[in-house]
Design an enzyme around this catalytic site. Structure first.
Site, PDB file in Angstrom:
ATOM      1  N   ARG A 112       1.283  -1.297  -0.258  1.00  0.00           N
ATOM      2  CA  ARG A 112      -0.256  -0.327   0.202  1.00  0.00           C
ATOM      3  C   ARG A 112       0.841   1.513  -0.080  1.00  0.00           C
ATOM      4  O   ARG A 112       2.063   1.151   0.310  1.00  0.00           O
ATOM      5  CB  ARG A 112      -1.140   0.214   0.706  1.00  0.00           C
ATOM      6  CG  ARG A 112      -0.105   0.109   2.380  1.00  0.00           C
ATOM      7  CD  ARG A 112       0.295   1.240   3.405  1.00  0.00           C
ATOM      8  NE  ARG A 112       0.668   1.220   4.099  1.00  0.00           N
ATOM      9  CZ  ARG A 112       1.200   2.124   5.039  1.00  0.00           C
ATOM     10  NH1 ARG A 112       1.784   3.364   4.194  1.00  0.00           N
ATOM     11  NH2 ARG A 112       1.537   2.034   6.420  1.00  0.00           N
ATOM     12  N   GLU A 211      -6.830   7.293   8.026  1.00  0.00           N
ATOM     13  CA  GLU A 211      -5.289   8.049   8.241  1.00  0.00           C
ATOM     14  C   GLU A 211      -4.863   9.062   7.679  1.00  0.00           C
ATOM     15  O   GLU A 211      -4.449   9.787   7.401  1.00  0.00           O
ATOM     16  CB  GLU A 211      -4.366   7.256   9.162  1.00  0.00           C
ATOM     17  CG  GLU A 211      -2.664   7.708   9.542  1.00  0.00           C
ATOM     18  CD  GLU A 211      -2.337   6.791   9.544  1.00  0.00           C
ATOM     19  OE1 GLU A 211      -3.055   5.401  10.671  1.00  0.00           O
ATOM     20  OE2 GLU A 211      -0.576   7.252   9.404  1.00  0.00           O
ATOM     21  N   ARG A 215      -5.149   5.091   0.673  1.00  0.00           N
ATOM     22  CA  ARG A 215      -4.705   4.251   0.847  1.00  0.00           C
ATOM     23  C   ARG A 215      -4.596   3.627   0.077  1.00  0.00           C
ATOM     24  O   ARG A 215      -5.708   3.112  -0.264  1.00  0.00           O
ATOM     25  CB  ARG A 215      -4.800   3.620   2.311  1.00  0.00           C
ATOM     26  CG  ARG A 215      -3.850   4.299   2.937  1.00  0.00           C
ATOM     27  CD  ARG A 215      -3.132   4.216   3.241  1.00  0.00           C
ATOM     28  NE  ARG A 215      -1.888   4.981   5.052  1.00  0.00           N
ATOM     29  CZ  ARG A 215      -2.109   5.164   5.886  1.00  0.00           C
ATOM     30  NH1 ARG A 215      -2.231   3.515   6.065  1.00  0.00           N
ATOM     31  NH2 ARG A 215      -0.969   5.572   6.957  1.00  0.00           N
ATOM     32  N   CYS A 257       1.115  10.468   9.114  1.00  0.00           N
ATOM     33  CA  CYS A 257       2.311  10.155  10.109  1.00  0.00           C
ATOM     34  C   CYS A 257       3.281  10.125  10.110  1.00  0.00           C
ATOM     35  O   CYS A 257       3.706   9.945   8.540  1.00  0.00           O
ATOM     36  CB  CYS A 257       1.672   8.469  10.631  1.00  0.00           C
ATOM     37  SG  CYS A 257       2.769   7.980  11.601  1.00  0.00           S
ATOM     38  N   THR A 259       6.059   8.230  10.002  1.00  0.00           N
ATOM     39  CA  THR A 259       6.724   7.283   9.506  1.00  0.00           C
ATOM     40  C   THR A 259       6.528   6.674   8.072  1.00  0.00           C
ATOM     41  O   THR A 259       7.060   5.840   7.500  1.00  0.00           O
ATOM     42  CB  THR A 259       5.644   5.451  10.975  1.00  0.00           C
ATOM     43  OG1 THR A 259       4.392   5.723  10.441  1.00  0.00           O
ATOM     44  CG2 THR A 259       6.327   5.940  12.126  1.00  0.00           C
ATOM     45  N   ARG A 266       3.708   1.029   2.155  1.00  0.00           N
ATOM     46  CA  ARG A 266       4.937  -0.500   3.273  1.00  0.00           C
ATOM     47  C   ARG A 266       4.224  -1.798   2.598  1.00  0.00           C
ATOM     48  O   ARG A 266       2.947  -2.087   1.884  1.00  0.00           O
ATOM     49  CB  ARG A 266       3.098   0.054   4.332  1.00  0.00           C
ATOM     50  CG  ARG A 266       3.858  -1.410   5.598  1.00  0.00           C
ATOM     51  CD  ARG A 266       3.136  -1.276   7.270  1.00  0.00           C
ATOM     52  NE  ARG A 266       1.823  -2.240   6.527  1.00  0.00           N
ATOM     53  CZ  ARG A 266       1.462  -3.471   7.441  1.00  0.00           C
ATOM     54  NH1 ARG A 266       2.375  -4.140   7.484  1.00  0.00           N
ATOM     55  NH2 ARG A 266       0.637  -4.247   7.320  1.00  0.00           N
ATOM     56  N   ARG A 295       3.994  -6.796  12.174  1.00  0.00           N
ATOM     57  CA  ARG A 295       3.540  -6.777  13.119  1.00  0.00           C
ATOM     58  C   ARG A 295       1.713  -8.019  12.910  1.00  0.00           C
ATOM     59  O   ARG A 295       2.326  -8.967  12.679  1.00  0.00           O
ATOM     60  CB  ARG A 295       1.838  -5.893  12.037  1.00  0.00           C
ATOM     61  CG  ARG A 295       2.559  -4.768  12.043  1.00  0.00           C
ATOM     62  CD  ARG A 295       2.211  -3.838  10.601  1.00  0.00           C
ATOM     63  NE  ARG A 295       2.979  -2.387  10.972  1.00  0.00           N
ATOM     64  CZ  ARG A 295       2.352  -1.278  10.585  1.00  0.00           C
ATOM     65  NH1 ARG A 295       1.123  -1.302  10.011  1.00  0.00           N
ATOM     66  NH2 ARG A 295       3.195  -0.248  10.807  1.00  0.00           N
ATOM     67  N   GLU A 300      -1.760  -3.119  12.555  1.00  0.00           N
ATOM     68  CA  GLU A 300      -1.533  -1.974  13.854  1.00  0.00           C
ATOM     69  C   GLU A 300      -2.036  -2.746  15.017  1.00  0.00           C
ATOM     70  O   GLU A 300      -2.892  -2.678  15.007  1.00  0.00           O
ATOM     71  CB  GLU A 300      -0.740  -1.129  13.504  1.00  0.00           C
ATOM     72  CG  GLU A 300       0.272  -0.637  14.012  1.00  0.00           C
ATOM     73  CD  GLU A 300       0.869   1.049  13.554  1.00  0.00           C
ATOM     74  OE1 GLU A 300       0.158   1.406  12.545  1.00  0.00           O
ATOM     75  OE2 GLU A 300       1.997   0.843  13.898  1.00  0.00           O
TER      76      GLU A 300
END
Ligand code: ADP
Ligand code: CIR
Length: 343
Positions: A112, A211, A215, A257, A259, A266, A295, A300
């Protein structure tokens, strides 16, 4: 707001890097969207078990709050403020023969990327009207996609709880009520403005206004990582020609975020490693060597079930998309070799 108190066992990057000096220098600073330090750190203050604990409200947050964000970005990605991020979305440069052609270990592969829309604040600082406008624009753009990317947009509003539960359980939809996102202001006005687009086979999906505003997801059963990456790249290019993405020359794709900055990618496998997991330290050491994150199988902050783990690249900024996916491939090859050896 006064300097927050953190419990003695707090290990988040927020409590590590928000010194009283940094706090004093940044308190009272606001971005042009009215996003404050208090908002940026609320998730980590309210959830001291956060691993990171901060969110950005807009691209400007990364500049104005650099005294806090830069050390977090460096600790997470190994990316120094003087480094430059590069992108490489050329599937021809990824060397990824299926590490598990017999299908003994890898249940599924998912890659993603996070994307936000240029010219809007990020989710933590967005207004309801802006969020709804993004939903309309993104859904309309997606519904013009063709061939294997063709599909439909399903708003969360009006979706039955059973459908929602089944989609979450099958790993296609984001969960509801995440407390880290809640404290970051990312769940405001829920479920309005949120939804899911997917093609017929559910091998290409887009989460809208979770988020991040998008995505973009490519996934399928088994370990053909190259095929999943190729589909992802085609989808990203097709969407980018319809909706402009928020990007910075220094930090790559901008995400709420830290990260997720840079590639915002990811690349993961769901993989069964029951023997290796019995020696968890060794498992962690192999993952650390390849910069991989472990994970659980519901994403997560979830747990493993039956020795199945979600293994993905940890670094997303300062590496290209091809390099990040390659790290995952190489780590997975070693994990499988080790599991075979232990059998
Ligand atoms: P993200 O990938 O967006 O950072 P999560 O870790 O919450 O967020 O994962 C989102 C969903 O994707 C979860 O349901 C998770 O189980 C699922 N998922 C992640 N990797 C895979 C995979 N390789 N195969 C199937 N589902 C996956
Ligand atoms: C936390 O700080 O735990 C959450 N805000 C999620 C951070 C993202 N995690 C990660 O490792 N990529």
């Amino acid at each position: 707001m006064d300097y927050p108190t953190f419990p003695a066992d707090c290990r988040s990057m927020l409590c590590r890097f928000l010194t009283p000096e940094v706090f004093d220098a940044l308190r009272g600073v606001q971005t042009s969207n009215g996003f404050t330090l208090e908002q940026a750190i609320r998730s980590g203050v309210e959830n001291p078990d956060s691993s990171i604990g901060v969110y950005a409200g807009d691209g400007e947050s990364y500049i104005l709050y650099a005294a806090l964000f830069d050390p977090i970005i460096e600790a997470y990605h190994g990316f120094h403020p003087s480094d430059t991020h590069r992108s490489d979305l050329d599937p021809g440069r990824l060397n990824a023969p299926n590490p598990d052609p017999e299908g003994e270990f890898i249940l599924s592969t998912r890659i993603r990327v996070g994307r936000n829309v240029a010219g809007f604040p990020l989710g933590p600082a967005i207004t309801r009207e802006q969020r709804d406008e993004i939903e309309t624009r993104v859904a309309a753009g997606l519904e013009t996609l063709t061939d294997d990317l063709a599909g439909r947009y399903y708003p969360l509003t009006g979706m039955s709880p059973e459908t929602q539960r089944a989609l979450i359980e099958d790993h296609f939809l984001f969960k509801e009520g995440d407390r880290f996102l809640e404290s970051a202001g990312l769940n405001r006005d829920w479920p309005s403005g949120r939804g899911l687009y997917h093609n017929h086979d559910k091998t290409f999906l887009v989460w809208v206004n979770e988020e991040d505003q998008m995505r973009i997801i490519s996934m399928q059963p088994g370990g053909d990582i190259a095929a999943v990456f190729r589909r992802l790249v085609r989808a990203v290019r097709a969407i980018e020609s319809r909706v402009p993405f928020a990007r910075s020359a220094h930090l790559g794709y901008l995400t709420s975020c830290p990260t997720n900055l840079g590639t915002a990618m990811r690349a993961s496998v769901h993989i069964a490693l029951p023997k290796l997991a019995e020696d968890y330290e060794r498992f962690e050491a192999i993952c650390a060597k390849h910069h991989l994150q472990i994970r659980g199988i519901h994403g997560e902050h979830s747990e493993s079930v039956g020795g199945v783990y979600d293994i993905s690249n940890r670094r997303r900024l300062g590496v290209t998309e091809v390099e990040a996916a390659q790290e995952m491939v190489e780590g997975v090859v070693e994990l499988i070799a080790e599991e075979k050896h232990l059998r």
